[in-house]
Design a protein around this motif. Structure first.
Motif, PDB file in Angstrom:
ATOM      1  N   GLN A 118       0.823  -1.205   0.000  1.00 58.15           N
ATOM      2  CA  GLN A 118       0.000   0.000   0.000  1.00 58.15           C
ATOM      3  C   GLN A 118       0.860   1.258   0.000  1.00 58.15           C
ATOM      4  N   VAL A 119       1.910   1.270   0.805  1.00 59.69           N
ATOM      5  CA  VAL A 119       2.795   2.432   0.850  1.00 59.69           C
ATOM      6  C   VAL A 119       3.495   2.608  -0.496  1.00 59.69           C
ATOM      7  N   ALA A 120       3.954   1.501  -1.099  1.00 61.45           N
ATOM      8  CA  ALA A 120       4.624   1.573  -2.404  1.00 61.45           C
ATOM      9  C   ALA A 120       3.675   2.106  -3.471  1.00 61.45           C
ATOM     10  N   TYR A 121       2.416   1.716  -3.412  1.00 62.56           N
ATOM     11  CA  TYR A 121       1.408   2.203  -4.361  1.00 62.56           C
ATOM     12  C   TYR A 121       1.285   3.727  -4.259  1.00 62.56           C
ATOM     13  N   HIS A 122       1.146   4.229  -3.034  1.00 59.95           N
ATOM     14  CA  HIS A 122       0.988   5.675  -2.845  1.00 59.95           C
ATOM     15  C   HIS A 122       2.281   6.415  -3.208  1.00 59.95           C
ATOM     16  N   ARG A 123       3.427   5.798  -2.965  1.00 65.55           N
ATOM     17  CA  ARG A 123       4.695   6.391  -3.373  1.00 65.55           C
ATOM     18  C   ARG A 123       4.718   6.579  -4.887  1.00 65.55           C
ATOM     19  N   GLU A 124       4.314   5.568  -5.631  1.00 65.04           N
ATOM     20  CA  GLU A 124       4.282   5.669  -7.090  1.00 65.04           C
ATOM     21  C   GLU A 124       3.290   6.727  -7.553  1.00 65.04           C
ATOM     22  N   ASN A 125       2.135   6.815  -6.890  1.00 64.67           N
ATOM     23  CA  ASN A 125       1.154   7.853  -7.228  1.00 64.67           C
ATOM     24  C   ASN A 125       1.745   9.244  -7.048  1.00 64.67           C
ATOM     25  N   VAL A 126       2.473   9.445  -5.960  1.00 63.88           N
ATOM     26  CA  VAL A 126       3.082  10.755  -5.698  1.00 63.88           C
ATOM     27  C   VAL A 126       4.144  11.055  -6.756  1.00 63.88           C
ATOM     28  N   ILE A 127       4.954  10.068  -7.114  1.00 65.32           N
ATOM     29  CA  ILE A 127       5.980  10.253  -8.135  1.00 65.32           C
ATOM     30  C   ILE A 127       5.355  10.619  -9.476  1.00 65.32           C
ATOM     31  N   LYS A 128       4.228   9.993  -9.817  1.00 67.01           N
ATOM     32  CA  LYS A 128       3.610  10.181 -11.133  1.00 67.01           C
ATOM     33  C   LYS A 128       2.606  11.322 -11.185  1.00 67.01           C
ATOM     34  N   ILE A 129       2.511  12.123 -10.149  1.00 66.85           N
ATOM     35  CA  ILE A 129       1.489  13.168 -10.103  1.00 66.85           C
ATOM     36  C   ILE A 129       1.626  14.146 -11.268  1.00 66.85           C
ATOM     37  N   GLY A 130       2.843  14.402 -11.717  1.00 62.96           N
ATOM     38  CA  GLY A 130       3.043  15.321 -12.823  1.00 62.96           C
ATOM     39  C   GLY A 130       2.858  14.680 -14.187  1.00 62.96           C
ATOM     40  N   GLN A 131       2.819  13.344 -14.238  1.00 63.36           N
ATOM     41  CA  GLN A 131       2.658  12.625 -15.503  1.00 63.36           C
ATOM     42  C   GLN A 131       1.652  11.493 -15.306  1.00 63.36           C
ATOM     43  N   PRO A 132       0.388  11.825 -15.141  1.00 62.04           N
ATOM     44  CA  PRO A 132      -0.619  10.782 -14.887  1.00 62.04           C
ATOM     45  C   PRO A 132      -0.731   9.809 -16.065  1.00 62.04           C
ATOM     46  N   GLU A 133      -1.082   8.558 -15.710  1.00 65.76           N
ATOM     47  CA  GLU A 133      -1.274   7.535 -16.738  1.00 65.76           C
ATOM     48  C   GLU A 133      -2.616   7.743 -17.428  1.00 65.76           C
ATOM     49  N   LEU A 134      -2.716   7.298 -18.653  1.00 62.27           N
ATOM     50  CA  LEU A 134      -3.971   7.414 -19.386  1.00 62.27           C
ATOM     51  C   LEU A 134      -5.018   6.485 -18.799  1.00 62.27           C
ATOM     52  N   GLU A 135      -6.223   6.977 -18.656  1.00 62.15           N
ATOM     53  CA  GLU A 135      -7.332   6.148 -18.203  1.00 62.15           C
ATOM     54  C   GLU A 135      -8.123   5.763 -19.442  1.00 62.15           C
ATOM     55  N   LEU A 136      -7.720   4.664 -20.068  1.00 62.64           N
ATOM     56  CA  LEU A 136      -8.321   4.276 -21.344  1.00 62.64           C
ATOM     57  C   LEU A 136      -9.777   3.859 -21.221  1.00 62.64           C
ATOM     58  N   PHE A 137     -10.129   3.209 -20.119  1.00 62.56           N
ATOM     59  CA  PHE A 137     -11.487   2.690 -19.994  1.00 62.56           C
ATOM     60  C   PHE A 137     -12.236   3.304 -18.811  1.00 62.56           C
TER      61      PHE A 137
END
Length: 158
Positions: free
Chosen positions: A135-154
């Motif tokens: 869970q912590v690793a997930y939120h860490r990745e979210n914080v890192i990617k805040i400036g480059q969000p992934e595409l929400e295709l669906f």
């Protein structure tokens, strides 16, 4: 030790390969089909499996076809002191996610305290620790990617 899905992490390379073969079997991938997918002769495939000597450059390919990563997990944890965490992707964080993580932190602290007094099972304690680390690793990745969000295709488009 257990991985994020609660499955045991193999304790040897032979065990890891056997877990991979079981994953392939669940998907209906017989040795002939796996050899074809990997671009090798069946006898080469059988030799790799029998001798636990699959070339390193073929491990990712083998794991991709089997939709499991037992060999990689074993290799990562083989020398001890390492944890393998699968980082989930693809959803926005809600307040309930943070509340769940906070609750799991409390549970882990309680389990650790009990574990050190020999009152909690090793597997239960490791499972809870791995869940919190994921869970912590997930939120860490979210914080890192805040400036480059992934595409929400669906997902829902605003």
């Amino acid at each position: 030790m257990r991985n994020r899905k609660g499955q045991s992490i193999p304790s040897s390379l032979d065990d890891a390969i056997q877990c991979q073969l079981a994953a392939a079997e669940k998907l209906g991938l017989v040795p002939k089909r796996m050899a074809d997918l990997m671009g090798v002769d069946v006898k080469t495939y059988y030799r790799w499996m029998a001798e636990s000597s699959i070339p390193l450059n073929r491990v990712r390919q083998f794991e991709t076809f089997c939709k499991a990563s037992h060999i990689s997990e074993y290799l990562c944890t083989a020398h001890g002191g390492r944890v393998v965490i699968t980082i989930p992707t693809g959803k926005k964080t809600k307040a309930s996610d943070l509340g769940e993580m906070q609750g799991n932190f409390g549970k882990v602290v309680m389990l650790l305290e009990q574990f050190y007094r020999d009152k909690t099972d090793l597997q239960e304690t490791l499972g809870a620790l791995n869940e919190v680390l994921s869970q912590v690793a997930y939120h860490r990745e979210n914080v890192i990617k805040i400036g480059q969000p992934e595409l929400e295709l669906f997902g829902d488009v605003a």
